[in-house]
Design a protein around this motif. Structure first.
Motif: not given
Length: 158
Positions: A33-39, A41-55, A69-71
């Motif tokens: 997955i292509s992410l930004l640096g702040s994303e 860092k946020s993912l390292r803390g486990g701040h993700v919610a899939f809710k209605d995610g799709y591809v 992905i929380a700020p």
């Protein structure tokens, strides 16, 4: 001699608990997955919610849509990312073509199932799923309850 790290168990960031409940998963694929640096860092803390995610497929590319992905709280106001932005998935061209062709079929969709670290990189496990109807979801709950009761009874008899 340095101790070799085990790469067999990926470090899980988050799982989509609704994926297996709402869909019959036919196939799974691992995607970068292509992410930004702040994303990151946020993912390292486990701040993700899939809710209605799709591809979603656009211009021979796959994008992860609807995943929050929380700020990152320690990033300045000027450098924050949009929590709901579409993120490009890194897949081989043939995998994108196969997934796009199968998702164009009626009733099939591609959903994110799990996000994890693998050898220092963030990976997303995506699944090709067919939506379950209400009857099959209720049947799954009944089957799980029966299996749990029989396991409990077997444990009591020992």
């Amino acid at each position: 001699m340095a101790k070799k790290k085990s790469t067999t168990t990926p470090d899980t960031i988050g799982t989509n608990k609704q994926a297996r409940r709402l869909y019959d998963i036919l196939e799974t694929f691992e995607a970068g997955i292509s992410l930004l640096g702040s994303e990151v860092k946020s993912l390292r803390g486990g701040h993700v919610a899939f809710k209605d995610g799709y591809v979603q497929f656009r211009d021979h590319s796959a994008f992860l849509v609807g995943v929050h992905i929380a700020p990152y709280e320690k990033t300045g106001e000027y450098d924050q990312h949009d929590p709901e932005r579409p993120r490009q998935l890194l897949l081989h061209k043939r995998e994108i073509l196969v997934l796009k062709a199968k998702s164009d079929q009626k009733g099939l969709t591609v959903i994110p199932m799990k996000m994890y670290f693998s050898r220092g990189k963030i990976k997303v496990l995506i699944g090709l799923g067919k939506g379950k109807n209400v009857h099959s979801r209720k049947q799954d709950l009944k089957d799980r309850d029966i299996a749990r009761d029989t396991a409990r009874q077997l444990a009591d008899h020992r």
